[in-house]
Design an enzyme around this catalytic site. Sequence first.
Site, PDB file in Angstrom:
ATOM      1  N   SER A 135     -46.575 -17.013  34.657  1.00  0.00           N
ATOM      2  CA  SER A 135     -47.227 -16.300  35.650  1.00  0.00           C
ATOM      3  C   SER A 135     -47.006 -16.877  36.942  1.00  0.00           C
ATOM      4  CB  SER A 135     -48.610 -16.356  35.430  1.00  0.00           C
ATOM      5  OG  SER A 135     -49.489 -15.816  36.425  1.00  0.00           O
ATOM      6  N   LYS A 161     -44.385 -12.411  34.993  1.00  0.00           N
ATOM      7  CA  LYS A 161     -45.398 -11.922  35.771  1.00  0.00           C
ATOM      8  C   LYS A 161     -45.796 -12.297  37.252  1.00  0.00           C
ATOM      9  CE  LYS A 161     -50.425 -12.811  34.989  1.00  0.00           C
ATOM     10  NZ  LYS A 161     -51.484 -12.948  33.762  1.00  0.00           N
ATOM     11  N   LYS A 163     -48.275 -12.425  40.588  1.00  0.00           N
ATOM     12  CA  LYS A 163     -49.757 -11.963  40.932  1.00  0.00           C
ATOM     13  C   LYS A 163     -49.229 -11.067  42.358  1.00  0.00           C
ATOM     14  CE  LYS A 163     -52.407 -14.500  38.405  1.00  0.00           C
ATOM     15  NZ  LYS A 163     -53.326 -14.226  37.395  1.00  0.00           N
ATOM     16  N   ASP A 188     -50.111  -8.872  38.038  1.00  0.00           N
ATOM     17  CA  ASP A 188     -51.469  -8.853  37.782  1.00  0.00           C
ATOM     18  C   ASP A 188     -52.259  -8.974  39.093  1.00  0.00           C
ATOM     19  OD1 ASP A 188     -54.009  -9.724  36.861  1.00  0.00           O
ATOM     20  OD2 ASP A 188     -53.305 -11.828  35.932  1.00  0.00           O
ATOM     21  N   GLU A 213     -51.749  -5.563  35.285  1.00  0.00           N
ATOM     22  CA  GLU A 213     -52.759  -6.247  34.376  1.00  0.00           C
ATOM     23  C   GLU A 213     -54.087  -6.097  35.648  1.00  0.00           C
ATOM     24  OE1 GLU A 213     -51.877 -10.137  33.474  1.00  0.00           O
ATOM     25  OE2 GLU A 213     -54.119 -10.823  33.049  1.00  0.00           O
ATOM     26  N   ASP A 238     -57.864  -7.730  31.425  1.00  0.00           N
ATOM     27  CA  ASP A 238     -57.929  -8.966  31.322  1.00  0.00           C
ATOM     28  C   ASP A 238     -59.521  -9.060  31.636  1.00  0.00           C
ATOM     29  OD1 ASP A 238     -58.394 -11.908  31.874  1.00  0.00           O
ATOM     30  OD2 ASP A 238     -56.464 -12.025  33.265  1.00  0.00           O
ATOM     31  N   LYS A 262     -57.850 -13.804  26.129  1.00  0.00           N
ATOM     32  CA  LYS A 262     -57.870 -15.539  26.417  1.00  0.00           C
ATOM     33  C   LYS A 262     -59.183 -15.768  25.580  1.00  0.00           C
ATOM     34  CE  LYS A 262     -56.503 -15.099  31.205  1.00  0.00           C
ATOM     35  NZ  LYS A 262     -56.815 -14.774  32.693  1.00  0.00           N
ATOM     36  N   GLY A 290     -53.509 -17.085  30.114  1.00  0.00           N
ATOM     37  CA  GLY A 290     -53.395 -18.578  30.529  1.00  0.00           C
ATOM     38  C   GLY A 290     -54.438 -18.688  31.462  1.00  0.00           C
TER      39      GLY A 290
HETATM   40  O1  OSB Z   1     -55.478 -13.679  35.724  1.00  0.00           O
HETATM   41  O2  OSB Z   1     -54.148 -14.447  34.097  1.00  0.00           O
HETATM   42  C1  OSB Z   1     -54.979 -14.585  34.962  1.00  0.00           C
HETATM   43  C2  OSB Z   1     -54.766 -18.148  36.197  1.00  0.00           C
HETATM   44  C3  OSB Z   1     -56.083 -18.480  36.580  1.00  0.00           C
HETATM   45  C4  OSB Z   1     -57.220 -17.436  36.394  1.00  0.00           C
HETATM   46  C5  OSB Z   1     -56.554 -16.183  35.889  1.00  0.00           C
HETATM   47  C6  OSB Z   1     -55.288 -16.017  35.570  1.00  0.00           C
HETATM   48  C7  OSB Z   1     -54.489 -16.903  35.668  1.00  0.00           C
HETATM   49  C8  OSB Z   1     -52.876 -16.827  35.297  1.00  0.00           C
HETATM   50  C9  OSB Z   1     -52.213 -18.090  35.003  1.00  0.00           C
HETATM   51  O3  OSB Z   1     -52.291 -15.925  35.664  1.00  0.00           O
HETATM   52  C10 OSB Z   1     -51.650 -17.962  33.852  1.00  0.00           C
HETATM   53  C11 OSB Z   1     -51.232 -19.741  33.350  1.00  0.00           C
HETATM   54  O4  OSB Z   1     -50.289 -19.531  33.759  1.00  0.00           O
HETATM   55  O5  OSB Z   1     -51.964 -20.266  32.951  1.00  0.00           O
HETATM   56 MG    MG Z   2     -54.988 -12.037  34.546  1.00  0.00          MG
END
Ligand code: OSB
Ligand code: MG
Length: 368
Positions: A135, A161, A163, A188, A213, A238, A262, A290
């Site tokens: 991510s 992925k 953001k 995402d 996402e 999510d 998660k 994550g």
């Molecule tokens: O939306 O998946 C998410 C990190 C913090 C809060 C929300 C998210 C995320 C990530 C990071 O996308 C995922 C990771 O590398 O741990």
């Molecule tokens: Mg997410």
Amino acid sequence: MRIRSLKLRELRMQLIAPFETSFGRSDIRRIFLVEAQVDGVSGWGEVTAGGNPFYSPETVDTAWHLIRDFIWPLLKDQPLETAEQVSERLKPIRGHNMAKAGVETAVWDAEARIKQLPLWKLLGGTREEIACGVSIGIQSSCEQLQALVQKELEAGYQRIKIKIKPGWDLEPVRYLRERYPQLRLMVDANSAYSLDDTPLLKELDRFHLMMIEQPLAWDDIYDHATLQKQLHTPICLDESVHSEAHARAAIGMGACRIINIKLGRVGGHAAARRMQAYCAAHGVPVWCGGMLESGIGRAHNIAMSTLPNFTLPGDVSASRRYWKQDIIEPEVEVTTRGTIPVRQEPGLGYQPRLDLIERLTIRQEVLS
Ligand code: OSB
Ligand code: MG
């Protein structure tokens, strides 16, 4: 089994690089560890709540309060047959899944250690190697984003992925797609859009993304169903799926075709296991999300990702992407095939580094 005590610790850990999402920037993380003493064995869990309520309503401080004042009183002096029963005992408490999961996952680790079984086997995992993606946070330019993508692909990661948020969406996606026509790419949005943005979200269909996402509100399912009907790209939920009931609603309404599970958001391993099975029975693949975890939470994510319906690469990646030094031994490493082989030792299979944990701890409390 009987839980003799819970030791709560808050650690300050600095990320190697700040991580930016549509809801904010993370740099120094407040890592919340739970050590459960069960029949003379220590089990470890992580509360994945952040310092602020911008991803979910829970925070480190609300979770500390819930564990001390409500979760521990429900577990103290209560015999347990298995870790599976923990979530049942905690049912009177509504919500606060991250607080519950921190404790529940610690008890799972303890049970696995007591039984001398790897946690992933105790959970019923069926694969010995999990598929990894990364991510990547919001960047200040497409060039900078591409440099990071290139580095992760060279390391072997199986999907990327990125953001997105309004103003950082079509442009980076187009930029990457032009340069990597075959890349397994997804985005995402962390709830940064509304149905008014449907025309823009439809434009993303041209880039054959694996999924979008959580485009809409964190507590919405219905609008996602309206949106999914108008998109070719699968929606993955999510933020808005906290339970099997939410998964049923989302799948029943056609609000998504994929779910990100998660451990913190759903309340632990027992709930995650039921959800992934429900999704499997309804043709919905899942993957493990994550929360910028330390090695403890990461090791739990690896164990969960061995369950049968985790068929898509997750956001579970190497320790070194986050931390100069992780708090487990060995650190989590990813093969050049973009996989993490599971460990065969009892419990998590990674040992907490107590010396380092003590050095990073800024607050602790023992509940007994
Ligand atoms: O939306 O998946 C998410 C990190 C913090 C809060 C929300 C998210 C995320 C990530 C990071 O996308 C995922 C990771 O590398 O741990
Ligand atoms: Mg997410």
